[in-house]
Design an enzyme around this catalytic site. Structure first.
Site, PDB file in Angstrom:
ATOM      1  N   ASP A  88      -3.144  -2.733   1.153  1.00 27.23           N
ATOM      2  CA  ASP A  88      -4.136  -3.036   2.193  1.00 27.23           C
ATOM      3  C   ASP A  88      -5.233  -1.979   2.159  1.00 27.23           C
ATOM      4  OD1 ASP A  88      -2.341  -1.016   3.228  1.00 27.23           O
ATOM      5  OD2 ASP A  88      -3.106  -1.401   5.238  1.00 27.23           O
ATOM      6  N   GLU A 158      -0.326   0.063   5.631  1.00 28.44           N
ATOM      7  CA  GLU A 158      -0.436   1.521   5.715  1.00 28.44           C
ATOM      8  C   GLU A 158      -1.630   1.932   6.561  1.00 28.44           C
ATOM      9  OE1 GLU A 158      -1.282   5.701   4.999  1.00 28.44           O
ATOM     10  OE2 GLU A 158      -2.639   4.038   4.636  1.00 28.44           O
TER      11      GLU A 158
HETATM   12  N1  BES Z   1      -4.275   7.699   1.491  1.00 25.70           N
HETATM   13  C1  BES Z   1      -4.609   8.016   2.834  1.00 25.70           C
HETATM   14  C2  BES Z   1      -4.137   9.403   3.249  1.00 25.70           C
HETATM   15  C3  BES Z   1      -4.704  10.542   2.445  1.00 25.70           C
HETATM   16  C4  BES Z   1      -6.011  10.558   2.035  1.00 25.70           C
HETATM   17  C5  BES Z   1      -3.889  11.593   2.130  1.00 25.70           C
HETATM   18  C6  BES Z   1      -6.504  11.614   1.277  1.00 25.70           C
HETATM   19  C7  BES Z   1      -4.383  12.649   1.419  1.00 25.70           C
HETATM   20  C8  BES Z   1      -5.692  12.660   0.967  1.00 25.70           C
HETATM   21  C9  BES Z   1      -4.017   6.962   3.755  1.00 25.70           C
HETATM   22  O1  BES Z   1      -4.270   5.668   3.296  1.00 25.70           O
HETATM   23  C10 BES Z   1      -4.669   7.062   5.088  1.00 25.70           C
HETATM   24  O2  BES Z   1      -5.845   6.820   5.169  1.00 25.70           O
HETATM   25  N2  BES Z   1      -3.927   7.420   6.132  1.00 25.70           N
HETATM   26  C11 BES Z   1      -4.447   7.414   7.451  1.00 25.70           C
HETATM   27  C12 BES Z   1      -3.345   7.392   8.460  1.00 25.70           C
HETATM   28  C13 BES Z   1      -2.898   6.012   8.868  1.00 25.70           C
HETATM   29  C14 BES Z   1      -1.856   6.082   9.948  1.00 25.70           C
HETATM   30  C15 BES Z   1      -4.027   5.121   9.281  1.00 25.70           C
HETATM   31  C16 BES Z   1      -5.255   8.645   7.697  1.00 25.70           C
HETATM   32  O3  BES Z   1      -4.972   9.717   7.139  1.00 25.70           O
HETATM   33  O4  BES Z   1      -6.211   8.540   8.473  1.00 25.70           O
HETATM   34 MN    MN Z   2      -3.864   5.478   1.305  1.00 28.91          MN
HETATM   35 MN    MN Z   3      -6.396   5.194   3.855  1.00 26.90          MN
END
Ligand code: BES
Ligand code: MN
Ligand code: MN
Length: 463
Positions: A88, A158
């Site tokens: 997604d 995610e």
């Molecule tokens: N892949 C990201 C997290 C990420 C980005 C980790 C860059 C390390 C470096 C993940 O898809 C993401 O965006 N996570 C969200 C949290 C989620 C609960 C919506 C975030 O970090 O905002």
């Molecule tokens: Mn991600």
């Molecule tokens: Mn992300």
């Protein structure tokens, strides 16, 4: 490994075309209007897992978006790697800031990606990085070079908090049993500076509503005598930070693990240019908690940010109005050992306590997630290190990331295993932003590195 590498080389163009195909499907998990497209993406992933040689490939329905599972068990006595990824993506807006359609992938050269980068929503986060795993597996399996068992668990929620993955993991712990979880959803420092992510921040995300008069009012007739919820919200938000930019919520720092001076010293050795950082963002100065470097502020320290704020008249021209309500979405990034529920509660208590009598506030929690740290003295970390050293010709540096992948801490709790955060993106790839992109160099480097991880990990586990 030679055969695997030559398979990858011979199928390079197809590997790219297949990624471009999946990038064309708008799998926006946050928007219910796109549920069908999210599903179509799951079906594409299912089809490609089967084509790559996986067995027992199945789409598992959830109350939200589906989870795709597949596996290859070559010998139950060998170690098992569980690959996690998400298909997604974040909503692409604001659309007008994209140079090409978010779901019409194009390849363009940039200063940082002289070999070209794929521009599309999800190119880096996480379709591109997830797809590397399918192709690495396909190469190993086709050449009969799989050194261990592999399972795939690819989700479609995610970006909205992985709500249904948690019960799925608990209910299917047997099917998903593994020795390690491998995921590529993070970044490296630079294309010539490989790194391994050893920590992720946790998250507490909530929405606040400030309610004033029972209707919108004439700002001349009532202004100055009746509390304006937008003004009040701004004052309340401003008061959440102290002058030194620390967070003014009582108890906020209570559980924060203090990182040793030694570790901070090591951390700050990572190559980082504050000038290049400022230039790349078009800012004249950085800002953050006093006493910490930019690298520390984005990794080992917790934060509080307004992600959106609205209320009153925002249309064309001017309308004189004293709005009845104001809203904001607020996120707090957490570090070990902060507990998202505890922090959300602390925020709520504090926010309600500072509200003046002239308004009513409501705090609504959204998703949250635990922070995670991965140890560096494990066979999986060693294997990741060796694999990156092999393909980059340089030993990787351990780095803690500022982002969050809440499900990582759950893997440890439910499966009792650690995760390896073997990401290949760059922080400058504009994930979640307009013009998200992923370097071709990074895509292919990932596909080449993953088989070495399998190999080194299996070797280390059998010794
Ligand atoms: N892949 C990201 C997290 C990420 C980005 C980790 C860059 C390390 C470096 C993940 O898809 C993401 O965006 N996570 C969200 C949290 C989620 C609960 C919506 C975030 O970090 O905002
Ligand atoms: Mn991600
Ligand atoms: Mn992300």
């Amino acid at each position: 490994m030679e055969k695997v590498l030559s398979f990858i080389d011979q199928n390079k163009d197809r590997f790219l075309e297949e990624l471009l195909e999946i990038l064309k499907i708008p799998s926006i998990s946050a928007d219910p209007a796109y549920a069908k497209e999210v599903r179509r993406t799951a079906e594409y992933v299912e089809e490609k897992l089967i084509a790559a040689g996986a067995d027992d490939v199945k789409i598992f329905e959830t109350k939200g978006h589906p989870i795709v599972f597949g596996q290859k068990i070559i010998d139950a006595s060998l170690p098992t790697i569980l690959v996690y990824g998400h298909y997604d993506v974040q909503p692409p807006d604001p659309l007008e800031l994209w140079n090409s359609g978010p779901f019409e992938p194009v390849i363009k050269k940039t200063d940082i990606h002289p070999d070209g980068a794929i521009f599309a929503r999800g190119a880096c986060d996480d379709k591109g990085q997830m797809y590397m795993h399918l192709k690495a597996f396909e190469a190993m399996y086709s050449e009969n070079e799989l050194p261990c068992n592999v399972k795939f668990m690819l989700e479609g929620e995610e970006e909205v908090g992985s709500e249904h993955l948690e019960p799925f993991c608990r209910d299917n712990a047997e099917m998903l049993s593994c020795d390690v979880v491998l995921l590529s959803d993070t970044s490296i420092i630079a294309n010539d500076v490989p790194s391994i992510t050893t920590g992720l921040r946790g998250l507490s995300y909530l929405e606040v509503e400030v309610c004033g008069p029972n209707k919108d009012l004439h700002s001349g007739v009532y202004g100055g005598a009746v509390a304006n919820p937008v003004n009040v919200l701004c004052e309340m938000i401003a008061s959440l930070k102290n002058e030194d930019k620390s967070i003014a919520i009582p108890g906020f720092y209570d559980d924060v693990v203090v990182v040793s001076e030694d570790e901070r010293g090591e951390m700050n050795k990572a190559p980082f240019s504050i000038e290049a950082y400022k230039n790349s963002l078009g800012i004249k100065a950085v800002e953050g908690e006093k006493g910490y470097t930019t690298l520390e502020r984005t990794s080992i320290r917790p934060t509080l940010d307004v992600n959106g704020i609205w209320g009153g008249y925002i249309g064309e021209g001017a309308k004189t109005v004293l709005p009845s309500k104001a809203f904001a979405k607020i996120s707090m990034r957490l570090v070990p050992n902060q507990d998202p529920d505890k922090i959300t509660q602390a925020f709520q208590n504090h926010f309600e306590s500072i509200a003046p009598d002239s308004v009513q506030v409501t705090v609504t929690p959204h998703h949250g997630g635990m922070p995670a740290v991965t140890p560096t003295d494990t066979p999986e970390y060693e294997a990741a290190k060796l694999a990156l050293n092999k393909t980059f010709g340089k030993m990787p540096i351990p780095v803690r990331s500022g982002g969050s992948i809440p499900i990582v801490s759950l893997f440890e709790e439910v499966f009792g295993v650690k995760s390896v955060l073997l990401g290949f993106g760059l922080n400058s790839d504009d994930i979640h932003s307009p013009n998200e992109h992923y370097g071709l160099f990074n895509y292919y480097k990932g596909i080449e590195t993953i088989p070495y991880f399998y190999q080194y990990y299996s070797d280390l586990k059998s010794n």
